[in-house]
Write a protein that holds these residues in place. Structure first.
Motif, PDB file in Angstrom:
ATOM      1  N   ASN A 161       0.819  -1.206   0.000  1.00  0.00           N
ATOM      2  CA  ASN A 161       0.000   0.000   0.000  1.00  0.00           C
ATOM      3  C   ASN A 161       0.861   1.268   0.000  1.00  0.00           C
ATOM      4  O   ASN A 161       1.922   1.312   0.620  1.00  0.00           O
ATOM      5  N   SER A 162       0.395   2.290  -0.708  1.00  0.00           N
ATOM      6  CA  SER A 162       1.014   3.613  -0.647  1.00  0.00           C
ATOM      7  C   SER A 162      -0.014   4.592  -0.106  1.00  0.00           C
ATOM      8  O   SER A 162      -1.140   4.639  -0.607  1.00  0.00           O
ATOM      9  N   GLN A 163       0.365   5.349   0.915  1.00  0.00           N
ATOM     10  CA  GLN A 163      -0.561   6.286   1.552  1.00  0.00           C
ATOM     11  C   GLN A 163      -0.214   7.717   1.199  1.00  0.00           C
ATOM     12  O   GLN A 163       0.967   8.100   1.166  1.00  0.00           O
ATOM     13  N   TYR A 164      -1.264   8.512   0.961  1.00  0.00           N
ATOM     14  CA  TYR A 164      -1.092   9.929   0.636  1.00  0.00           C
ATOM     15  C   TYR A 164      -2.171  10.748   1.327  1.00  0.00           C
ATOM     16  O   TYR A 164      -3.257  10.253   1.633  1.00  0.00           O
ATOM     17  N   ASP A 173     -17.694  21.095   4.049  1.00  0.00           N
ATOM     18  CA  ASP A 173     -16.360  21.423   4.558  1.00  0.00           C
ATOM     19  C   ASP A 173     -15.282  20.973   3.580  1.00  0.00           C
ATOM     20  O   ASP A 173     -15.514  20.115   2.726  1.00  0.00           O
ATOM     21  N   ILE A 174     -14.106  21.557   3.730  1.00  0.00           N
ATOM     22  CA  ILE A 174     -12.923  21.122   2.991  1.00  0.00           C
ATOM     23  C   ILE A 174     -12.017  20.440   3.991  1.00  0.00           C
ATOM     24  O   ILE A 174     -11.613  21.037   4.992  1.00  0.00           O
ATOM     25  N   VAL A 175     -11.714  19.166   3.732  1.00  0.00           N
ATOM     26  CA  VAL A 175     -11.039  18.353   4.749  1.00  0.00           C
ATOM     27  C   VAL A 175      -9.855  17.573   4.169  1.00  0.00           C
ATOM     28  O   VAL A 175      -9.845  17.222   2.986  1.00  0.00           O
ATOM     29  N   PRO A 176      -8.864  17.281   5.024  1.00  0.00           N
ATOM     30  CA  PRO A 176      -7.765  16.415   4.596  1.00  0.00           C
ATOM     31  C   PRO A 176      -8.207  14.960   4.652  1.00  0.00           C
ATOM     32  O   PRO A 176      -8.845  14.523   5.612  1.00  0.00           O
ATOM     33  N   LEU A 177      -7.888  14.228   3.615  1.00  0.00           N
ATOM     34  CA  LEU A 177      -8.297  12.831   3.511  1.00  0.00           C
ATOM     35  C   LEU A 177      -7.070  11.939   3.371  1.00  0.00           C
ATOM     36  O   LEU A 177      -6.100  12.312   2.708  1.00  0.00           O
ATOM     37  N   LEU A 178      -7.135  10.770   3.970  1.00  0.00           N
ATOM     38  CA  LEU A 178      -6.075   9.782   3.804  1.00  0.00           C
ATOM     39  C   LEU A 178      -6.500   8.793   2.736  1.00  0.00           C
ATOM     40  O   LEU A 178      -7.581   8.206   2.816  1.00  0.00           O
ATOM     41  N   VAL A 179      -5.655   8.618   1.733  1.00  0.00           N
ATOM     42  CA  VAL A 179      -5.979   7.705   0.642  1.00  0.00           C
ATOM     43  C   VAL A 179      -4.944   6.583   0.597  1.00  0.00           C
ATOM     44  O   VAL A 179      -3.737   6.820   0.730  1.00  0.00           O
ATOM     45  N   ASN A 180      -5.424   5.351   0.448  1.00  0.00           N
ATOM     46  CA  ASN A 180      -4.572   4.173   0.261  1.00  0.00           C
ATOM     47  C   ASN A 180      -4.655   3.774  -1.202  1.00  0.00           C
ATOM     48  O   ASN A 180      -5.758   3.520  -1.704  1.00  0.00           O
ATOM     49  N   VAL A 181      -3.536   3.736  -1.889  1.00  0.00           N
ATOM     50  CA  VAL A 181      -3.572   3.401  -3.317  1.00  0.00           C
ATOM     51  C   VAL A 181      -2.676   2.209  -3.625  1.00  0.00           C
ATOM     52  O   VAL A 181      -1.640   2.007  -3.004  1.00  0.00           O
ATOM     53  N   CYS A 182      -3.107   1.439  -4.615  1.00  0.00           N
ATOM     54  CA  CYS A 182      -2.380   0.231  -4.987  1.00  0.00           C
ATOM     55  C   CYS A 182      -1.451   0.450  -6.174  1.00  0.00           C
ATOM     56  O   CYS A 182      -0.604  -0.395  -6.466  1.00  0.00           O
ATOM     57  N   SER A 183      -1.614   1.574  -6.883  1.00  0.00           N
ATOM     58  CA  SER A 183      -0.826   1.784  -8.102  1.00  0.00           C
ATOM     59  C   SER A 183      -0.744   3.263  -8.445  1.00  0.00           C
ATOM     60  O   SER A 183      -1.502   4.093  -7.926  1.00  0.00           O
TER      61      SER A 183
END
Length: 255
Positions: A161-164, A173-183
């Protein structure tokens, strides 16, 4: 912008506690009776609710819930499974000052139209530009070593997993989100953040440059352009006697 960057907490919830067991019981009860509101404090009481720092993955069962009420919680995290709450319309964790970010999966709640979030606590918010923790040094961990890509939903091991971080509009609202990406292709498919926020997915850290903007500048730029004037209504709108109300408030405040 603040230079203080907090460390992301992991393994913080005691899942053997009475509070956690009662919360899981409440989720099952709401799922069974088909209630459209999920307000755990009402079921747990103040003392037990104060011991809750995340929500169980089983919230994915709450298909009919339209409102989540988490006012004044000690939550540090919302699980990605919130994205499976397909009827969710209102998300209210106001006063949850340890809730600094949300999972990207909340963007899957297509009926979500309203939110009430303590935005000063959020990473990267325009009010203080709170720093983002560096994910490659301190990743967000889950209870399982198998997770799903936030974009294509493919299962992957945590080590693949790569996290961003990415900042996007969620409800009101405008919010920070954590995304897990596979590619890389999944990463490239992420939406573009709104103006005045970091314009690309990133991994945080003290060297991350965030846009400079004080709170008044942001309000003036985004607030509804309401004007006031002592002149008769028939005067032209661009009359020099008129002043946007937010600018007038600022002039008074600065005096």
């Amino acid at each position: 912008m603040t230079n203080t960057i907090s460390k992301i907490p992991n393994n913080f919830q005691n899942r053997d506690s009475v509070a956690w067991q009662k919360l899981c019981e409440y989720v099952e009860l709401i799922a069974k009776n088909g209630s459209d509101e999920f307000v755990p404090k009402e079921y747990l009481g103040d003392e037990l609710f104060s011991q809750i720092y995340t929500l169980p993955k089983s919230i994915s069962k709450l298909k009919r819930v339209k409102k989540i009420g988490l006012y004044g919680s000690n939550l540090k995290r919302i699980p990605p499974e919130i994205g499976e709450m397909e009827s969710l319309e209102y998300f209210d964790p106001y006063g949850s000052y340890d809730l600094n970010w949300l999972p990207y999966e909340i963007t899957n709640c297509k009926n979500l139209k309203d939110s009430r979030i303590s935005t000063r606590a959020l990473y990267g918010n325009y009010k203080n530009r709170k720093g983002f923790p560096r994910l490659n040094h301190n990743p967000v961990k889950y209870t399982s070593d198998i997770i799903n890509c936030s974009i294509c939903k493919r299962e992957m091991s945590f080590i693949d997993n790569s996290q961003y971080w990415i900042t996007l509009g969620v409800a009101t609202d405008i919010v920070p989100l954590l995304v897990n990406v596979c590619s890389d292709s999944c990463k490239k498919s992420l939406p573009k953040p709104p103006e005045d926020y970091v314009q690309h997915p990133h991994r945080g850290g003290s060297d991350l440059k965030q846009p400079d903007m004080d709170e008044w500048d942001y309000i003036e730029k985004n607030y509804k352009k309401v004007t006031i004037s002592d002149e008769p209504k028939e005067e032209k709108k661009n009359s020099p006697g008129k002043l946007p109300i937010i600018k007038l408030i600022r002039k008074i405040w600065e005096k």
